[in-house]
Scaffold this motif. Structure first.
Motif, PDB file in Angstrom:
ATOM      1  N   LYS A   2      59.866  34.370  28.243  1.00 46.25           N
ATOM      2  CA  LYS A   2      58.570  34.977  27.987  1.00 46.25           C
ATOM      3  C   LYS A   2      57.771  35.034  29.278  1.00 46.25           C
ATOM      4  N   LYS A   3      57.252  36.202  29.594  1.00 46.50           N
ATOM      5  CA  LYS A   3      56.518  36.375  30.836  1.00 46.50           C
ATOM      6  C   LYS A   3      55.046  36.025  30.653  1.00 46.50           C
ATOM      7  N   LYS A   4      54.487  35.441  31.672  1.00 45.54           N
ATOM      8  CA  LYS A   4      53.080  35.059  31.649  1.00 45.54           C
ATOM      9  C   LYS A   4      52.220  36.273  31.933  1.00 45.54           C
ATOM     10  N   SER A   5      51.179  36.464  31.171  1.00 52.81           N
ATOM     11  CA  SER A   5      50.305  37.616  31.365  1.00 52.81           C
ATOM     12  C   SER A   5      49.384  37.387  32.550  1.00 52.81           C
ATOM     13  N   LEU A   6      49.298  38.381  33.446  1.00 52.66           N
ATOM     14  CA  LEU A   6      48.400  38.270  34.580  1.00 52.66           C
ATOM     15  C   LEU A   6      46.939  38.287  34.140  1.00 52.66           C
ATOM     16  N   LYS A   7      46.674  38.665  32.885  1.00 51.60           N
ATOM     17  CA  LYS A   7      45.299  38.686  32.405  1.00 51.60           C
ATOM     18  C   LYS A   7      44.712  37.283  32.337  1.00 51.60           C
ATOM     19  N   LYS A   8      45.550  36.281  32.447  1.00 51.86           N
ATOM     20  CA  LYS A   8      45.061  34.908  32.483  1.00 51.86           C
ATOM     21  C   LYS A   8      44.480  34.572  33.850  1.00 51.86           C
ATOM     22  N   TYR A   9      44.775  35.409  34.843  1.00 52.10           N
ATOM     23  CA  TYR A   9      44.296  35.181  36.191  1.00 52.10           C
ATOM     24  C   TYR A   9      42.986  35.927  36.443  1.00 52.10           C
ATOM     25  N   LYS A  10      42.283  35.474  37.465  1.00 53.80           N
ATOM     26  CA  LYS A  10      41.070  36.156  37.906  1.00 53.80           C
ATOM     27  C   LYS A  10      41.264  36.797  39.281  1.00 53.80           C
ATOM     28  N   GLU A 144      45.023  26.249  53.145  1.00 52.00           N
ATOM     29  CA  GLU A 144      43.617  26.434  53.493  1.00 52.00           C
ATOM     30  C   GLU A 144      43.041  27.766  53.019  1.00 52.00           C
ATOM     31  N   SER A 145      43.846  28.831  53.036  1.00 44.68           N
ATOM     32  CA  SER A 145      43.350  30.136  52.589  1.00 44.68           C
ATOM     33  C   SER A 145      43.038  30.122  51.089  1.00 44.68           C
ATOM     34  N   ILE A 146      43.851  29.437  50.300  1.00 45.88           N
ATOM     35  CA  ILE A 146      43.597  29.337  48.867  1.00 45.88           C
ATOM     36  C   ILE A 146      42.354  28.484  48.611  1.00 45.88           C
ATOM     37  N   ASN A 147      42.180  27.423  49.376  1.00 49.60           N
ATOM     38  CA  ASN A 147      40.968  26.609  49.245  1.00 49.60           C
ATOM     39  C   ASN A 147      39.729  27.430  49.567  1.00 49.60           C
ATOM     40  N   TYR A 148      39.833  28.295  50.560  1.00 47.88           N
ATOM     41  CA  TYR A 148      38.723  29.179  50.922  1.00 47.88           C
ATOM     42  C   TYR A 148      38.376  30.100  49.755  1.00 47.88           C
ATOM     43  N   LYS A 154      34.497  30.528  43.338  1.00 45.67           N
ATOM     44  CA  LYS A 154      34.262  29.493  42.327  1.00 45.67           C
ATOM     45  C   LYS A 154      35.310  29.550  41.205  1.00 45.67           C
ATOM     46  N   VAL A 155      36.577  29.512  41.606  1.00 46.17           N
ATOM     47  CA  VAL A 155      37.681  29.558  40.651  1.00 46.17           C
ATOM     48  C   VAL A 155      38.573  28.332  40.842  1.00 46.17           C
ATOM     49  N   ASN A 156      39.518  28.153  39.916  1.00 45.82           N
ATOM     50  CA  ASN A 156      40.468  27.054  39.975  1.00 45.82           C
ATOM     51  C   ASN A 156      41.857  27.568  40.345  1.00 45.82           C
ATOM     52  N   ASN A 157      42.774  26.648  40.604  1.00 43.36           N
ATOM     53  CA  ASN A 157      44.149  27.033  40.956  1.00 43.36           C
ATOM     54  C   ASN A 157      44.784  27.909  39.891  1.00 43.36           C
ATOM     55  N   ARG A 158      44.549  27.599  38.634  1.00 44.95           N
ATOM     56  CA  ARG A 158      45.178  28.356  37.545  1.00 44.95           C
ATOM     57  C   ARG A 158      44.677  29.797  37.457  1.00 44.95           C
ATOM     58  N   ASN A 175      52.537  24.717  47.835  1.00 47.04           N
ATOM     59  CA  ASN A 175      51.590  23.837  48.530  1.00 47.04           C
ATOM     60  C   ASN A 175      50.171  24.020  48.000  1.00 47.04           C
ATOM     61  N   SER A 176      49.869  25.262  47.591  1.00 45.18           N
ATOM     62  CA  SER A 176      48.532  25.598  47.097  1.00 45.18           C
ATOM     63  C   SER A 176      48.364  25.317  45.613  1.00 45.18           C
ATOM     64  N   LYS A 177      49.481  24.979  44.944  1.00 47.25           N
ATOM     65  CA  LYS A 177      49.482  24.675  43.507  1.00 47.25           C
ATOM     66  C   LYS A 177      48.981  25.851  42.678  1.00 47.25           C
ATOM     67  N   ILE A 178      49.490  27.043  43.030  1.00 49.52           N
ATOM     68  CA  ILE A 178      49.174  28.251  42.269  1.00 49.52           C
ATOM     69  C   ILE A 178      50.468  28.924  41.838  1.00 49.52           C
ATOM     70  N   ASP A 179      50.392  29.826  40.862  1.00 45.85           N
ATOM     71  CA  ASP A 179      51.570  30.565  40.402  1.00 45.85           C
ATOM     72  C   ASP A 179      52.044  31.540  41.471  1.00 45.85           C
ATOM     73  N   PHE A 180      53.334  31.860  41.398  1.00 47.48           N
ATOM     74  CA  PHE A 180      53.959  32.718  42.406  1.00 47.48           C
ATOM     75  C   PHE A 180      54.840  33.752  41.733  1.00 47.48           C
ATOM     76  N   ILE A 181      54.786  34.991  42.215  1.00 48.65           N
ATOM     77  CA  ILE A 181      55.698  36.051  41.781  1.00 48.65           C
ATOM     78  C   ILE A 181      56.498  36.502  43.000  1.00 48.65           C
ATOM     79  N   HIS A 182      57.811  36.433  42.885  1.00 54.49           N
ATOM     80  CA  HIS A 182      58.688  36.824  43.985  1.00 54.49           C
ATOM     81  C   HIS A 182      58.868  38.334  44.002  1.00 54.49           C
ATOM     82  N   ALA A 183      58.422  38.971  45.087  1.00 60.42           N
ATOM     83  CA  ALA A 183      58.610  40.410  45.276  1.00 60.42           C
ATOM     84  C   ALA A 183      59.979  40.641  45.894  1.00 60.42           C
ATOM     85  N   ARG A 184      60.956  40.927  45.067  1.00 62.75           N
ATOM     86  CA  ARG A 184      62.337  41.011  45.545  1.00 62.75           C
ATOM     87  C   ARG A 184      62.655  42.279  46.329  1.00 62.75           C
TER      88      ARG A 184
END
Length: 207
Positions: A2-10, A144-148, A154-158, A175-184
Motif C-alpha cells: 500500500k502506497k502512502k499518500s503524499l497528501k499527508k505531507y505539507k 541542516e537543510s531540513i532543520n532550516y 513550522k512543520v515536523n519531520n512527518r 539522517n533527517s528522519k523524513i520519508d524518501f522516494i527514490h527517483a529511479r
C-alpha cells in the motif's frame, strides 16, 4: 504494498540533478575539460560515483591534493559554458506544477546556488524555496537543510518528503528522519527503498 499518500505531507522536497534536470552531459563535459586542464587524469566515471555530494567533497573523495578552489572555478566555468546541454526530464514539469498548487515545493541540491538558479531559470522551473550548500547550511547528507525548513515553515519531520535519485539522497533523508522516494530515472543505481518511482509521471500515483 500500500502506497502512502503524499497528501499527508505539507512540504515536497526535490533533489535537482538527476530528478528535475538531466545534467549528466553538462557535468561530463565540464569534468573532462577540468581534469585535462589541471592534469588530474581522473575519468568522469570515477567522478560520477560521488554525484549527490557537494563538489568540494567529491574532490576530497577522489583524493585530489591540488588547489580545490582553482579546480572548482574551472569546473563551474566549463559547466556555465554548456548549460544548454541541461534539460528537464519528461513529465517532471507537470508534476511540479501540481505540487506548487497544493504543497510547499522545496529544492535541496548539492549544486552551487549560482548554477542551480541558472538551470531553473533556463528551464522555466518555479519553486518556493531552494537550499544549496553554504557557510550557513551544510550540504547533504547533513540534516541542516531540513532543520532550516522545519523552522521556517513550522512543520515536523512527518510533514516532509524528499525525492532523490542516489543512495546519498537516501542517506540524507534517513539522517533527517523524513520519508524518501527514490527517483529511479536519475543517475543513481537501484537500491532498496520503501517508496520509489520509475518515471516522473508516476509520482502522481503517490497522491
Amino acid at each position: 504494498m500500500k502506497k502512502k499518500s503524499l497528501k499527508k505531507y505539507k512540504i515536497i522536497c526535490f533533489d535537482l540533478d538527476g530528478v528535475i534536470i538531466n545534467s549528466i552531459k553538462n557535468m561530463e563535459i565540464a569534468w573532462n575539460k577540468t581534469s585535462k586542464k589541471n592534469d588530474l587524469n581522473i575519468q568522469f566515471s570515477m567522478y560520477k560515483k560521488f554525484l549527490g555530494f557537494p563538489f568540494l567533497q567529491i574532490l576530497k573523495k577522489l583524493k585530489i591534493k591540488k588547489d580545490f578552489k582553482k579546480i572548482q572555478k574551472d569546473f563551474y566555468y566549463f559547466s556555465n559554458l554548456n548549460l544548454n546541454k541541461i534539460k528537464t526530464y519528461p513529465g517532471i514539469k507537470n508534476f511540479i506544477k501540481y505540487v506548487l498548487k497544493n504543497y510547499i515545493f522545496c529544492i535541496i541540491t548539492s549544486k552551487d546556488k549560482s548554477r542551480a538558479l541558472k538551470c531553473l531559470k533556463n528551464n522555466s522551473i518555479n519553486y518556493d524555496l531552494i537550499l544549496c550548500p553554504s557557510d550557513k547550511i551544510k550540504g547533504k547528507p547533513s540534516n541542516e537543510s531540513i532543520n532550516y525548513i522545519k523552522n521556517k515553515y513550522k512543520v515536523n519531520n512527518r510533514d516532509i518528503v524528499y525525492i532523490g535519485d542516489t543512495v546519498h539522497d537516501y542517506t540524507f533523508a534517513k539522517n533527517s528522519k523524513i520519508d524518501f522516494i527514490h527517483a529511479r530515472w536519475g543517475y543513481g543505481t537501484k537500491f532498496k527503498s520503501k517508496y520509489f518511482s520509475n518515471l516522473p509521471k508516476n509520482l502522481i500515483k503517490f497522491i
